[in-house]
Design a protein around this motif. Structure first.
Motif, PDB file in Angstrom:
ATOM      1  N   ALA A   1      15.768  10.014  16.784  1.00  0.00           N
ATOM      2  CA  ALA A   1      14.934  11.291  16.825  1.00  0.00           C
ATOM      3  C   ALA A   1      15.174  12.285  15.816  1.00  0.00           C
ATOM      4  N   ASN A   2      14.510  12.950  14.911  1.00  0.00           N
ATOM      5  CA  ASN A   2      14.516  14.038  14.135  1.00  0.00           C
ATOM      6  C   ASN A   2      15.761  13.809  12.878  1.00  0.00           C
ATOM      7  N   LEU A   3      15.713  12.665  12.486  1.00  0.00           N
ATOM      8  CA  LEU A   3      17.004  12.359  11.447  1.00  0.00           C
ATOM      9  C   LEU A   3      16.264  11.855  10.274  1.00  0.00           C
ATOM     10  N   ASN A   4      15.057  11.258  10.435  1.00  0.00           N
ATOM     11  CA  ASN A   4      14.644  10.382   9.065  1.00  0.00           C
ATOM     12  C   ASN A   4      12.895  10.554   8.957  1.00  0.00           C
ATOM     13  N   ILE A   5      12.409   9.887   7.951  1.00  0.00           N
ATOM     14  CA  ILE A   5      11.062  10.148   7.859  1.00  0.00           C
ATOM     15  C   ILE A   5      10.449   8.871   8.161  1.00  0.00           C
ATOM     16  N   TYR A   6       9.339   9.043   9.239  1.00  0.00           N
ATOM     17  CA  TYR A   6       8.487   7.890   9.730  1.00  0.00           C
ATOM     18  C   TYR A   6       7.262   8.347   9.317  1.00  0.00           C
ATOM     19  N   ALA A   7       6.595   7.794   8.460  1.00  0.00           N
ATOM     20  CA  ALA A   7       5.263   8.436   7.862  1.00  0.00           C
ATOM     21  C   ALA A   7       4.422   7.055   7.418  1.00  0.00           C
ATOM     22  N   THR A   8       3.208   7.320   7.822  1.00  0.00           N
ATOM     23  CA  THR A   8       2.128   6.259   7.394  1.00  0.00           C
ATOM     24  C   THR A   8       0.952   7.275   6.452  1.00  0.00           C
ATOM     25  N   PHE A   9       0.575   6.670   5.412  1.00  0.00           N
ATOM     26  CA  PHE A   9      -0.539   6.968   4.567  1.00  0.00           C
ATOM     27  C   PHE A   9      -1.661   6.133   4.831  1.00  0.00           C
ATOM     28  N   CYS A  10      -2.602   6.789   5.145  1.00  0.00           N
ATOM     29  CA  CYS A  10      -3.797   5.811   5.535  1.00  0.00           C
ATOM     30  C   CYS A  10      -5.507   6.437   4.884  1.00  0.00           C
ATOM     31  N   PHE A  11      -6.021   5.480   4.241  1.00  0.00           N
ATOM     32  CA  PHE A  11      -7.199   6.096   3.652  1.00  0.00           C
ATOM     33  C   PHE A  11      -8.058   4.716   3.377  1.00  0.00           C
ATOM     34  N   TRP A  12      -9.332   5.083   3.202  1.00  0.00           N
ATOM     35  CA  TRP A  12     -10.306   4.055   2.787  1.00  0.00           C
ATOM     36  C   TRP A  12     -10.388   3.653   1.521  1.00  0.00           C
ATOM     37  N   TYR A  13     -10.468   2.475   1.180  1.00  0.00           N
ATOM     38  CA  TYR A  13     -10.221   1.662  -0.153  1.00  0.00           C
ATOM     39  C   TYR A  13     -11.321   0.743  -0.576  1.00  0.00           C
ATOM     40  N   SER A  14     -11.955   1.071  -1.702  1.00  0.00           N
ATOM     41  CA  SER A  14     -13.034   0.125  -2.081  1.00  0.00           C
ATOM     42  C   SER A  14     -12.809  -1.483  -1.842  1.00  0.00           C
ATOM     43  N   LEU A  15     -13.673  -2.008  -1.482  1.00  0.00           N
ATOM     44  CA  LEU A  15     -13.637  -3.500  -1.290  1.00  0.00           C
ATOM     45  C   LEU A  15     -13.818  -4.126  -2.674  1.00  0.00           C
ATOM     46  N   GLU A  16     -14.363  -3.736  -3.578  1.00  0.00           N
ATOM     47  CA  GLU A  16     -14.778  -3.976  -4.886  1.00  0.00           C
ATOM     48  C   GLU A  16     -13.149  -4.134  -5.741  1.00  0.00           C
ATOM     49  N   ARG A  17     -12.308  -3.316  -5.515  1.00  0.00           N
ATOM     50  CA  ARG A  17     -11.081  -3.288  -6.322  1.00  0.00           C
ATOM     51  C   ARG A  17     -10.277  -4.395  -5.778  1.00  0.00           C
ATOM     52  N   ASN A  18      -9.638  -5.143  -6.577  1.00  0.00           N
ATOM     53  CA  ASN A  18      -8.679  -6.364  -6.379  1.00  0.00           C
ATOM     54  C   ASN A  18      -7.160  -5.875  -6.576  1.00  0.00           C
TER      55      ASN A  18
ATOM     56  N   LEU B   1     -12.514  10.830   6.525  1.00  0.00           N
ATOM     57  CA  LEU B   1     -13.437   9.576   5.827  1.00  0.00           C
ATOM     58  C   LEU B   1     -13.186   9.735   4.094  1.00  0.00           C
ATOM     59  N   LYS B   2     -12.883  10.846   3.518  1.00  0.00           N
ATOM     60  CA  LYS B   2     -12.950  10.830   2.298  1.00  0.00           C
ATOM     61  C   LYS B   2     -11.601  11.104   1.623  1.00  0.00           C
ATOM     62  N   GLY B   3     -10.681  11.759   2.151  1.00  0.00           N
ATOM     63  CA  GLY B   3      -9.108  12.016   1.596  1.00  0.00           C
ATOM     64  C   GLY B   3      -8.175  11.063   2.321  1.00  0.00           C
ATOM     65  N   MET B   4      -7.051  11.341   2.287  1.00  0.00           N
ATOM     66  CA  MET B   4      -5.894  10.586   2.781  1.00  0.00           C
ATOM     67  C   MET B   4      -5.504  11.322   4.192  1.00  0.00           C
ATOM     68  N   THR B   5      -5.222  10.507   4.992  1.00  0.00           N
ATOM     69  CA  THR B   5      -4.458  11.061   6.386  1.00  0.00           C
ATOM     70  C   THR B   5      -3.186  10.240   6.265  1.00  0.00           C
ATOM     71  N   LEU B   6      -2.455  11.329   6.518  1.00  0.00           N
ATOM     72  CA  LEU B   6      -0.888  11.248   6.930  1.00  0.00           C
ATOM     73  C   LEU B   6      -0.600  11.322   8.309  1.00  0.00           C
ATOM     74  N   VAL B   7       0.094  10.074   8.745  1.00  0.00           N
ATOM     75  CA  VAL B   7       0.660  10.137  10.376  1.00  0.00           C
ATOM     76  C   VAL B   7       2.062  10.231  10.335  1.00  0.00           C
ATOM     77  N   THR B   8       2.603  11.185  10.972  1.00  0.00           N
ATOM     78  CA  THR B   8       4.088  11.127  10.940  1.00  0.00           C
ATOM     79  C   THR B   8       4.640  11.341  12.239  1.00  0.00           C
ATOM     80  N   ALA B   9       6.131  10.891  12.489  1.00  0.00           N
ATOM     81  CA  ALA B   9       6.504  10.985  14.038  1.00  0.00           C
ATOM     82  C   ALA B   9       7.985  11.546  13.648  1.00  0.00           C
ATOM     83  N   ALA B  10       8.406  12.314  14.659  1.00  0.00           N
ATOM     84  CA  ALA B  10       9.863  12.819  14.711  1.00  0.00           C
ATOM     85  C   ALA B  10      10.918  11.451  15.144  1.00  0.00           C
ATOM     86  N   GLU B  11      10.171  10.653  15.924  1.00  0.00           N
ATOM     87  CA  GLU B  11      11.079   9.619  16.395  1.00  0.00           C
ATOM     88  C   GLU B  11       9.989   8.435  16.833  1.00  0.00           C
ATOM     89  N   GLN B  12      10.391   7.182  16.544  1.00  0.00           N
ATOM     90  CA  GLN B  12       9.542   5.725  16.993  1.00  0.00           C
ATOM     91  C   GLN B  12      10.276   5.067  18.055  1.00  0.00           C
TER      92      GLN B  12
END
Length: 244
Positions: A54-71, A28-39
């Motif tokens: 598989a096992n050759l590259n980076i497949y990564a997603t950074f996810c986090f909550w961000y203020s609705l007030e920022r544009n 809820l407060k920090g950043m969550t990193l989701v990774t996979a060896a294969e997609q």
């Protein structure tokens, strides 16, 4: 903003898709990193397939909550592109950035970014994914329908995927801290310097409706690109892509 949670899969359809469907598992407060060896269903912008062996590259997603007030949420994929560029510089490469957020080496795509958002009540969630070709060999790269490369091909050696990811993560976290405090302007000169297009270059651009032929004029701090159309008119675009 630190990466406070890391979720890894040996195989998954798409890290972005999983992150979007499981926002209840984000920190809820920090950043969550989701990774996979294969997609099995990796995807890029415009829902294009992203080749994800598989096992050759980076497949990564950074996810986090961000203020609705920022544009300025539209700058976040550019922040990840800048982090990727800087992390590759740390590896001795000379990357370029193709607007809005592709990463190139030797004029070929080595990485791409897909940023999506969700809104849940009073919260906005950012899902910013990156695919970065690390050890993908030439025979697989040649199966991709657009010019592509990898760190292995460009550097002439293999790389430890986890080390490349760690450097990327550190760069993104550090840049996001600065971005949250001072906005995108402090990064614009770097983004402009790394542009794969220079003033006057002839380009073909798809604005999501039609293809236009034009000359590249400049990038702007608001995230747009300015082109001079064949009729002499200057026009700014906030969405679309350059095509070969």
């Amino acid at each position: 903003m630190e990466v406070t949670k890391h979720i890894h899969f040996e195989k998954i359809d798409s890290t972005n898709t999983w992150a979007k469907q499981h926002s209840d598992q984000w920190d809820l407060k920090g950043m969550t990193l989701v990774t996979a060896a294969e997609q099995s269903g990796g995807r890029g912008r415009f829902n294009r397939k992203w080749v994800s062996p598989a096992n050759l590259n980076i497949y990564a997603t950074f996810c986090f909550w961000y203020s609705l007030e920022r544009n300025d949420v539209g700058h976040i994929p550019q922040m990840l592109a800048i982090a990727a560029s800087k992390s590759l510089e740390n590896q001795g490469f000379f990357p370029q950035l193709k607007w809005p957020n592709d990463i190139l080496l030797s004029g070929k795509k080595v990485g791409g970014i897909l940023c999506e958002t969700i809104v849940e009540g009073t919260k906005r969630g950012v899902i910013c994914g990156i695919g970065l070709n690390v050890n993908m060999p030439l025979d697989i790269l040649q199966l991709i329908d657009r010019p592509a490369t990898s760190l292995c091909v460009e550097g002439g050696r293999s790389f430890e995927v986890s080390n490349v990811l760690e450097t990327l993560k550190q760069c993104f976290v550090e840049n996001m801290d600065l971005f949250l405090k001072g906005g995108f302007d402090q990064f614009f000169s770097y983004f402009q310097e790394k542009s794969s297009f220079k003033k006057g270059d002839e380009v073909r651009f798809h604005d999501n409706q039609i293809i236009v032929e034009a000359n590249f004029v400049s990038l702007h701090p608001d995230g747009s690109v300015e082109l001079r159309l064949r009729n002499g008119m200057l026009k700014k675009y906030y969405a679309g892509e350059f095509i070969a």
